[in-house]
Write a protein that holds these residues in place. Structure first.
Motif, PDB file in Angstrom:
ATOM      1  N   PRO A  36     -15.945 -20.508  31.412  1.00  0.00           N
ATOM      2  CA  PRO A  36     -16.749 -21.360  30.569  1.00  0.00           C
ATOM      3  C   PRO A  36     -18.222 -20.806  30.802  1.00  0.00           C
ATOM      4  N   LEU A  44     -13.998 -20.599  24.041  1.00  0.00           N
ATOM      5  CA  LEU A  44     -13.507 -21.459  24.982  1.00  0.00           C
ATOM      6  C   LEU A  44     -12.662 -22.424  24.346  1.00  0.00           C
ATOM      7  N   ALA A  48      -8.601 -23.153  25.649  1.00  0.00           N
ATOM      8  CA  ALA A  48      -8.107 -24.308  25.888  1.00  0.00           C
ATOM      9  C   ALA A  48      -6.764 -24.681  25.193  1.00  0.00           C
ATOM     10  N   ARG A 168     -16.462 -29.107  24.673  1.00  0.00           N
ATOM     11  CA  ARG A 168     -15.576 -28.099  24.664  1.00  0.00           C
ATOM     12  C   ARG A 168     -15.361 -27.619  26.245  1.00  0.00           C
ATOM     13  N   THR A 169     -16.330 -27.798  27.044  1.00  0.00           N
ATOM     14  CA  THR A 169     -16.230 -27.393  28.523  1.00  0.00           C
ATOM     15  C   THR A 169     -15.262 -28.122  29.285  1.00  0.00           C
ATOM     16  N   TYR A 172     -11.682 -28.023  27.880  1.00  0.00           N
ATOM     17  CA  TYR A 172     -11.075 -26.795  28.893  1.00  0.00           C
ATOM     18  C   TYR A 172     -10.818 -26.990  30.083  1.00  0.00           C
TER      19      TYR A 172
END
Lengths: 358, 293
Positions: A36, A44, A48, A168-169, A172
């Motif tokens: 990430p 990213l 995922a 998002r992170t 993920y």
């Protein structure tokens, strides 16, 4: 080629066969953990998504690759998991409870499909699961009071003890953690007594029964485990989509999942993950070429399907062991460098297994 | 409309749809008997035929009576080629591999059609379009009648072909016992390829007959799911069973849609399919085939 030297019984039960594997898998995990920081937000999300597909592929692999039961209807299990998860979350069940509960619910549906189809094998099982997939899609579309019909259902944002996982992170890392857990669990299951029973069933049902494997129990169990894992993937898939509709879980999804396990290589967990990477990344590769090449050079529709079909056919004809088989061969080429022999991987000829009695 | 007229209308519509299912099921019964390969691409062959027919009629301007045999011939060549190039090398592998192979072929065909013709649906003119025949109180559409008549003719032709022609008997013998057929001097490989050609041309007939009621569209391949129901109901690999199963599925669908539950019309065939598989996997006309251990 390296050969593991097994000097005591415990050596045979090791999680990884070679000590160096700990280093390579550790390095892979480290790369995935720092990804990430390097990758853009869009990619990213795509990675995922590949993780989610890989979880579902591991689920199908335990059924098709290890137990030898063909399912062309796993998209339906993905859908059941996604809807169960979304409905639970909508009714205020916290994320940590809802995701396993969706898995359990899907496993129950898996038993409901697996138990009656115990008598079926091969072709008939494939057709029955195909019909199941169509029926589930239809029911999801027409049971408006529960599923919202074809308009679909909006999925709540995931959170863990008040800490949002919607970014998002965070998403993920969530998918990575679930994937790692599922792969580890599957690996453990498959080297246990249960897993050996599955593999025995795949290789010969009669021989397995003669060795005291309870065929009905293990086949149903394989369906339950496979559906449960796919259901968990469905829950994550629901979050990835944000808004779920029955079309997302139709025949095409089912066939995509089968494509993953076949192209990845039947009978290996690594193959399931490689297949998911292939299916998940191909649209991005096409999109990349569409940007690079002059406009109108690539047709707007159908290219993806053609490539999927063509690659599937080529793999079946020329590399039936899939990406995993190719990987093992390349590894062997370098390990034994000037002495590589093609014959190493050649099995004794298999003759047609006729379904007929002559 | 009074109930009897409705009933008659339903029966004709059901029979017309059922004929198409039966023809598709017949197509893969032929190939299954010959090679034990179940052709999951049968529906896509039908779709390709519909698109080819559209091109010949609407773009090339050929009359329907010419376009029909030309399309059937084209599809026969396609079927022959598929067997020669793609399917033959995989014979002898586990059944799963052959199922996946035909699914791969189906994907590729669907993709190529969608690249060539684009995603929009279309239709073509036939001598039967938008015409009706009154029959006592019931108004029957000519399209439905054409499907039923053509299926009857085709079944009779196929029966005669398998009963009296040299090639038909060779096909039967090759599918019953390959080794014995070889020993009798039958060129089994060529005969198998010709069986594929025959199966593809039956699919072409079904596609051209179906196109006037369903649009010429990529989604035409979904017919194969109903055809599976027909084949399983009739007994997999049985040729009369395929037709009878198709007719029954077509009728069940129509009746469920009107007399039971509108929503269930789309899945009635699949429910029958699952029920038959679970309770009575041999089907109506299935022979006493046993799995060898």
């Amino acid at each position: 080629m390296r050969f593991p030297f097994i000097t005591e019984y415990r050596d045979d039960l090791r999680l990884l066969r070679y000590r160096s594997d700990w280093w390579s898998y550790g390095a892979l995990l480290a790369v995935l953990l720092v990804l990430p920081a390097v990758l853009g937000r869009f990619y990213l999300g795509e990675v995922a998504f590949i993780f989610v597909l890989a979880i579902a592929a591991v689920g199908l692999m335990t059924l098709t690759g290890f137990t030898g039961l063909v399912s062309l209807g796993h998209g339906a299990f993905l859908g059941v998991g996604a809807y169960a998860h979304a409905l639970l979350m909508a009714n205020g069940v916290p994320f940590v409870v809802a995701l396993p509960a969706a898995g359990v619910a899907t496993a129950a549906i898996g038993v409901a499909v697996g138990f009656p189809t115990l008598r079926l094998s091969g072709l008939y099982l494939a057709i029955a699961t195909l019909a199941f997939s169509v029926i589930v899609e239809h029911v999801l579309g027409h049971w408006r009071s529960l599923t919202g019909g074809f308009l679909g259902l909006t999925v709540q944002r995931p959170d863990l003890f008040g800490w949002s996982l919607a970014g998002r992170t965070e998403f993920y890392y969530l998918c990575l953690a679930v994937l790692a857990g599922v792969v580890l669990a599957a690996r453990n299951l498959l080297r246990s007594e249960t897993g050996r029973a599955f593999i025995a069933l795949r290789d010969s049902e009669t021989a397995a029964a003669a060795f005291g494997v309870n065929v009905a129990w293990y086949k149903t169990l394989a369906f339950a485990v496979s559906a449960g894992v796919t259901g968990i993937a469905g829950g994550l898939y629901a979050h990835k989509l944000g808004h779920i509709t029955p079309e997302a879980f139709g025949l095409f999804t089912s066939l995509e999942l089968v494509l993953m396990v076949v192209v990845g290589g039947l009978g290996s967990l690594r193959g399931a993950v490689l297949g998911a990477i292939f299916v998940g990344a191909l649209p991005q590769v096409i999109a990349f070429f569409r940007d690079v090449l002059p406009k109108g050079f690539l047709p707007t529709t159908g290219l993806e399907l053609t490539l999927y079909g063509g690659i599937l056919v080529l793999f079946l004809l020329f590399e039936p062991d899939g990406l995993n088989g190719r990987w093992l061969k390349i590894k062997a080429l370098f390990q034994t460098f000037p002495l590589y022999r093609r014959r190493t991987f050649q099995r004794t000829k298999t003759y047609m297994r006729s379904e007929r009695y002559r | 409309m009074d109930p009897w007229t409705t009933l008659a209308q339903l029966i004709v519509n059901g029979l017309a749809a059922g004929c198409v299912y039966g023809l598709v099921a017949l197509g893969f019964a032929l190939v299954y008997k010959a090679t034990e390969v179940v052709n999951f691409a049968q529906g896509d062959l039908l779709m390709v035929a519909a698109f080819a027919g559209w091109t010949l009629i609407e773009v090339a301007g050929l009359p329907y009576a010419v376009a029909f045999p030309v399309t059937v011939l084209l599809l026969a060549v396609l079927g022959f080629g598929l067997d020669r190039v793609v399917v033959r090398p995989i014979l002898g592998r586990p059944q799963f591999a052959t199922i996946m192979l035909t699914i791969g072929i189906a994907f590729a065909m669907r993709g190529v059609v969608s690249m060539t013709w684009g995603p929009q649906a279309r239709t073509f003119e036939t001598p039967f379009s938008r015409k009706n025949t009154p029959f006592f109180d019931v108004v029957l559409s000519d399209v439905s009648l054409s499907i039923i008549a053509a299926t009857a003719v085709l079944s009779a032709l196929l029966f005669a072909f398998f009963r009296w022609s040299w090639l038909g008997i060779a096909m039967q013998s090759a599918s019953q016992n390959q080794m014995a057929a070889y020993l009798m001097g039958i060129p089994v490989k060529a005969v198998t390829s010709l069986t594929w050609a025959l199966s593809a041309s039956v699919a072409a007939c079904a596609g051209l007959l179906l196109a006037p009621i369903a649009l010429v569209d990529i989604a035409l391949w979904l017919v194969i799911l109903k055809a599976f129901a027909a084949a399983v109901l009739g007994g997999f690999g049985s040729i009369p069973g395929a037709i009878v199963g198709g007719l029954l599925i077509g009728l069940v669908e129509q009746f469920v849609g009107v007399y039971l539950l509108q929503e269930a019309k789309g899945i009635a065939g699949y429910v029958v399919l699952l029920a038959v598989l679970l309770v009575w996997p041999r089907g109506l006309f299935g022979g006493g085939e046993r799995k060898r251990v």
